[in-house]
Every structure is written in structure tokens, then in C-alpha cells.
Design an enzyme around this catalytic site. Structure first.
Site, short mmCIF file in Angstrom:
data_model
loop_
_atom_site.label_atom_id
_atom_site.label_comp_id
_atom_site.label_asym_id
_atom_site.label_seq_id
_atom_site.Cartn_x
_atom_site.Cartn_y
_atom_site.Cartn_z
N GLN A 103 -40.89 -4.57 8.90
CA GLN A 103 -40.08 -5.18 9.95
C GLN A 103 -38.84 -5.87 9.38
O GLN A 103 -37.78 -5.89 10.03
CB GLN A 103 -40.94 -6.16 10.75
CG GLN A 103 -40.45 -6.33 12.16
CD GLN A 103 -41.39 -7.17 12.98
OE1 GLN A 103 -41.79 -8.27 12.57
NE2 GLN A 103 -41.74 -6.69 14.14
N GLU A 135 -3.09 -6.66 6.53
CA GLU A 135 -2.56 -6.53 7.91
C GLU A 135 -2.93 -7.75 8.76
O GLU A 135 -3.21 -7.64 9.95
CB GLU A 135 -2.94 -5.20 8.53
CG GLU A 135 -2.33 -4.06 7.72
CD GLU A 135 -2.21 -2.73 8.39
OE1 GLU A 135 -2.12 -2.70 9.63
OE2 GLU A 135 -2.16 -1.72 7.68
N THR A 157 0.85 -1.19 0.00
CA THR A 157 0.00 0.00 0.00
C THR A 157 0.89 1.24 0.00
O THR A 157 1.88 1.29 0.72
CB THR A 157 -0.89 0.00 1.26
OG1 THR A 157 -1.66 -1.19 1.27
CG2 THR A 157 -1.82 1.21 1.29
N1 COS Z 1 5.01 -9.46 19.37
C1 COS Z 1 6.27 -9.79 19.68
N2 COS Z 1 6.88 -10.89 19.24
C2 COS Z 1 6.17 -11.69 18.43
C3 COS Z 1 4.85 -11.42 18.06
C4 COS Z 1 4.26 -10.24 18.57
N3 COS Z 1 3.02 -9.89 18.27
N4 COS Z 1 4.40 -12.39 17.25
C5 COS Z 1 5.43 -13.27 17.12
N5 COS Z 1 6.50 -12.83 17.82
C6 COS Z 1 7.78 -13.48 18.00
C7 COS Z 1 7.55 -14.81 18.68
O1 COS Z 1 7.49 -14.66 20.08
C8 COS Z 1 8.74 -15.61 18.24
O2 COS Z 1 9.88 -15.33 19.04
P1 COS Z 1 10.36 -16.41 20.15
O3 COS Z 1 10.69 -17.65 19.38
O4 COS Z 1 11.53 -15.73 20.77
O5 COS Z 1 9.22 -16.58 21.07
C9 COS Z 1 9.01 -15.07 16.84
O6 COS Z 1 8.38 -13.80 16.76
C10 COS Z 1 8.42 -15.97 15.78
O7 COS Z 1 7.06 -16.10 16.07
P2 COS Z 1 6.20 -17.35 15.66
O8 COS Z 1 6.98 -18.60 15.92
O9 COS Z 1 4.87 -17.19 16.28
O10 COS Z 1 6.14 -17.12 14.08
P3 COS Z 1 5.24 -17.80 13.00
O11 COS Z 1 6.07 -17.94 11.79
O12 COS Z 1 4.53 -18.99 13.58
O13 COS Z 1 4.17 -16.65 12.64
C11 COS Z 1 2.19 -15.36 12.76
C12 COS Z 1 3.32 -16.07 13.52
C13 COS Z 1 1.42 -16.29 11.86
C14 COS Z 1 1.27 -14.80 13.85
C15 COS Z 1 2.83 -14.19 11.94
O14 COS Z 1 3.61 -14.69 10.86
C16 COS Z 1 1.81 -13.23 11.36
O15 COS Z 1 1.31 -12.35 12.08
N6 COS Z 1 1.51 -13.37 10.08
C17 COS Z 1 0.67 -12.40 9.37
C18 COS Z 1 1.49 -11.28 8.88
C19 COS Z 1 0.66 -10.15 8.44
O16 COS Z 1 -0.11 -9.58 9.17
N7 COS Z 1 0.86 -9.80 7.18
C20 COS Z 1 0.26 -8.66 6.60
C21 COS Z 1 1.34 -7.79 6.10
S1 COS Z 1 1.02 -6.12 6.12
S2 COS Z 1 -0.32 -5.86 4.72
#
Ligand code: COS
Length: 379
Positions: A279, A363, A158
Site C-alpha cells: 500500500q 520562463e 537556451t
Molecule cells: N502582458 C502585457 N503587459 C504586461 C504584462 C503582461 N503579461 N506583464 C507586465 N506588463 C506591462 C505592465 O502592464 C506594465 O505596463 P503599464 O505600466 O502600462 O501597466 C509594464 O509591463 C511593466 O510591468 P510591471 O510594472 O508589472 O513590471 P515589473 O518590473 O513589476 O515586473 C514581472 C513584472 C515580475 C511579472 C516581470 O518582470 C516578469 O514576468 N519577470 C519574470 C521574467 C521571466 O519570466 N524571465 C524568464 C526569462 S526567459 S528564460
């Protein structure tokens, strides 16, 4: 617990509403039709301080709280959801990201122009193979002396082709997965950084969504935000706040759907009376209003937690999950209430549906929000 808006909140709603009615409503249909970026209106929004609402005054912002920001995004999105997302990305991903995690030099160099609307920001996390699976970053950033060389492609960005400043997540140590990602501030015009392709979209068509390409793009090490390997946490934390903005955008679209429905139901006559007397129509309107109020409350709750400095990730996910569903449902019901008129472009409700759908996707999709919420409960 206090459900009363403050004087500032009232003033922000009033200002945003007036701006949206006077400056965004005229031409919003044409901009959607022509997929035209609202450059002039964006400058005016910036001069009101709405492009850097949470940026401290020291850095050229207006230093307001997240609740004020959510109110403004809702009011803008009620009239023009494309402008809603342009504003949301600049405020809650770019300005917030630099202000919260950048160093003094970075804040000094970038925030003033971003907050005033002189410059526009974008946030580049997604890639062809890293959407929901955001840590699967293929864009590489290789350290060379006092710089990093970036190579890779970013998708669905975006503000991408108009942005002057882009926050780019890239792998500095790919085998480390999420722990090997870093964030860089990349300026438009940096050699090797180009806009690869503009997307043609279902909705929010006057916002700009593009792919970005980085080919041997040299970025000074001074433009790395935080330490090496801190980029994934940066992205996740920043997106938590971004999700409040998208919830606000969704609430705005839903409210616009309801307002249009109430107006139409009072005007349209069938069976010798306004359809508002039926309604079947009343029940739809009651359901819409209840859902929107609940979505707004979730949005304010997440914003209030953020303003209080408390964890708010799951609450922001709940707000976005619920508000985006309400936006789609409200737009669908608005079309149903308008009947055939709802399906044609003469009325705005068909656009509300097209605009609403994206709030369930960007997001973090609704599925990702459910993961975030469930993990917080089951950990
Ligand atoms: N705040 C702080 N740390 C975070 C966090 C958050 N909200 N979410 C994840 N982390 C940290 C985790 O704690 C982990 O660290 P530790 O191993 O030290 O605990 C690390 O990041 C990796 O996290 P995780 O293992 O949960 O990663 P995953 O690959 O399983 O992914 C999701 C987690 C699916 C929640 C993440 O990839 C996500 O939010 N995906 C969507 C992304 C998104 O919104 N995209 C849109 C882009 S903008 S248009």
C-alpha cells in the site's frame, strides 16, 4: 466543456510518441552524459513540422493549435526533456513572437526556416542583473541612422550557441524602464555578436544554455519587432505562451516518472511479492497520477483559452507553477520507489529529477508565477 481530444490531437500524440520512442530514446542517456546537443534528431523533428507547429501554413508551419503543441511537447519531454525545451523555445517564444508581433517582411524572412527546423531560434531576455527583474535591462540599443548598435550581455540563453536567429530585448531608452525596451531580431554571424560562455548544468544537459555578448553589434532597424519601447510587453506576452510549453515539459517529465514507477513496482519483488502489492507504493502512485492529471488539465485549460483568443496569462502561470511542482515531486517519488536503483544512473529516474528542477526556474520562477497569479486576482 469537452474533455475529448480531437482526431488531430490524437494523431499528434501518436506521431510525437513514435518519434520520441524511435528517435530520441536511443542515445538520450549518452547525450545527457556528454552534454551533447541533439542536432540530427532536431532536423528530423523539424521535418515533421514540430518546430513551427503554430506557424501558419503560409509561412511554412503546420498551423496547428496550442493544444496540439502542448501535446507534442509533453510526449517529447517524456523521453527527452532537453529536446522538449529546445522545441518549446523555438515554437512558443521565437516563432510565436515573430508571427504574432513581427511585420510581413520579418515573417517572410524568418518563419519558413525556423518552422521547418532548417534554422533554430533563441530568446534573449535574461541578463546578469535581469532574471526575475526582467525590466532591468542593461543591454543597450542605440539608434544610428537605419540601424541600432547593441552592447551588453545576455545570460541563460537556451539554444544560444546553436541558434541562427535570436530575439534580443534591449534598452533603447533606459530611464524609461519597462517602457524603454525594444526587441530585435539578430542573426548569427552578425559582427559583434558572440557566444561568451556555455553553462554546465544539473539537468537538461543536452540542451544548450549560454551567455551571449554584444559588442558594437549593428542590427538593421528593419529587424526591430514592433515599435520602440514595446519590447517589454512583447517579452511578457510571448512568455505567457512559453509557460504553457514549460508546463507541458513538466507534465512530460512527471508522466515519465509515473510510468517508470508503475513498471518498476510490477517487476520488483520484496517480501515475496511485487512491491506494487504494498500500500505504501500504491499510495505514492495514486498521488502521482492525480497530480499529473490535474497539471495536464491546467495546461490544456491555458492552451484552450489561448486558442480561443482569450486572456490566458494567469492560467498559463497556474499551469506552469503547478506542473513544475508536480514534476519535481513525481521525480522524487519515482526515485523513492526505485530505492537505491533510483539513485544511480543506470535507471532514468535520477535524470528526471535533474531535468524537472529547471521547470520551477526558467520562463519565470515559481515565485514569479505566484506574483502573476496574485496580481490578476488583486488588481
Ligand atoms: N502582458 C502585457 N503587459 C504586461 C504584462 C503582461 N503579461 N506583464 C507586465 N506588463 C506591462 C505592465 O502592464 C506594465 O505596463 P503599464 O505600466 O502600462 O501597466 C509594464 O509591463 C511593466 O510591468 P510591471 O510594472 O508589472 O513590471 P515589473 O518590473 O513589476 O515586473 C514581472 C513584472 C515580475 C511579472 C516581470 O518582470 C516578469 O514576468 N519577470 C519574470 C521574467 C521571466 O519570466 N524571465 C524568464 C526569462 S526567459 S528564460
Amino acid at each position: 466543456m469537452n474533455f475529448e481530444p480531437t482526431e488531430t490531437h490524437r494523431m499528434i500524440r501518436e506521431t510525437a510518441r513514435k518519434f520520441a520512442q524511435e528517435k530520441l530514446a536511443p542515445g538520450s542517456m549518452e547525450r545527457d552524459e556528454r552534454e551533447e546537443f541533439p542536432s540530427a534528431a532536431l532536423k528530423e523533428l523539424g521535418s515533421l513540422g514540430f518546430m513551427g507547429m503554430m506557424v501558419p501554413e503560409q509561412y511554412g508551419g503546420i498551423g496547428l493549435d496550442t493544444i496540439s503543441y502542448a501535446i507534442a511537447v509533453e510526449e517529447v519531454s517524456k523521453v527527452d526533456a532537453s529536446m522538449g525545451v529546445i522545441m518549446s523555445v523555438n515554437n512558443s517564444l521565437v516563432c510565436f513572437g515573430i508571427n504574432r508581433y513581427g511585420n510581413d517582411d520579418q515573417k517572410d524572412r524568418y518563419l519558413r526556416d525556423l518552422a521547418s527546423g532548417m534554422k533554430l531560434g533563441a530568446f534573449a531576455l535574461s541578463e546578469p542583473e535581469a532574471g526575475s527583474d526582467a525590466s532591468n535591462q542593461h543591454t543597450l540599443a542605440k539608434k544610428m541612422g537605419h540601424a541600432y548598435i547593441l552592447n551588453g550581455t545576455k545570460n541563460w540563453i537556451t539554444n544560444g550557441s546553436t541558434a541562427d536567429v535570436v530575439l534580443v530585448m534591449a534598452a533603447t531608452d533606459r530611464p524609461k524602464g519597462p517602457k524603454g525596451i525594444s526587441t530585435f531580431i539578430v542573426e548569427r554571424g552578425t559582427p559583434g555578436f558572440t557566444v561568451a560562455r556555455k553553462e554546465r548544468k544539473l539537468g537538461i544537459r543536452s540542451s544548450d544554455t549560454v551567455s551571449l555578448s554584444f559588442q558594437d553589434c549593428r542590427v538593421p532597424a528593419a529587424n526591430r519587432i514592433g515599435g520602440e519601447g514595446e519590447g517589454f510587453t512583447f517579452a511578457m506576452k510571448t512568455l505567457e505562451g512559453g509557460r504553457i510549453g514549460i508546463a507541458a515539459q513538466a507534465v512530460g517529465i512527471a508522466q515519465a516518472s509515473l510510468d517508470a514507477s508503475v513498471k518498476y513496482a510490477r517487476e520488483r519483488r520484496a517480501f515475496d511479492r511485487p512491491i506494487a502489492d504494498l500500500q505504501a507504493i500504491q499510495f505514492k502512485i495514486a498521488e502521482m497520477a492525480t497530480g499529473i492529471e490535474a497539471a495536464r488539465m491546467l495546461m490544456f485549460r491555458a492552451a484552450a483559452l489561448k486558442d480561443a483568443g482569450q486572456p490566458f496569462g494567469p492560467e498559463a502561470a497556474m499551469a506552469k507553477l503547478f506542473a513544475s511542482r508536480i514534476a519535481v515531486q513525481s521525480a522524487l517519488e519515482a526515485i523513492q520507489i526505485h530505492g537505491g536503483y533510483g539513485y544511480v544512473r543506470e535507471y532514468l529516474v535520477e535524470r528526471y529529477l535533474r531535468d524537472a528542477k529547471i521547470t520551477e526556474i526558467y520562463e519565470g520562477t515559481s515565485e514569479i508565477q505566484r506574483i502573476v497569479i496574485a496580481r490578476s486576482l488583486l488588481k
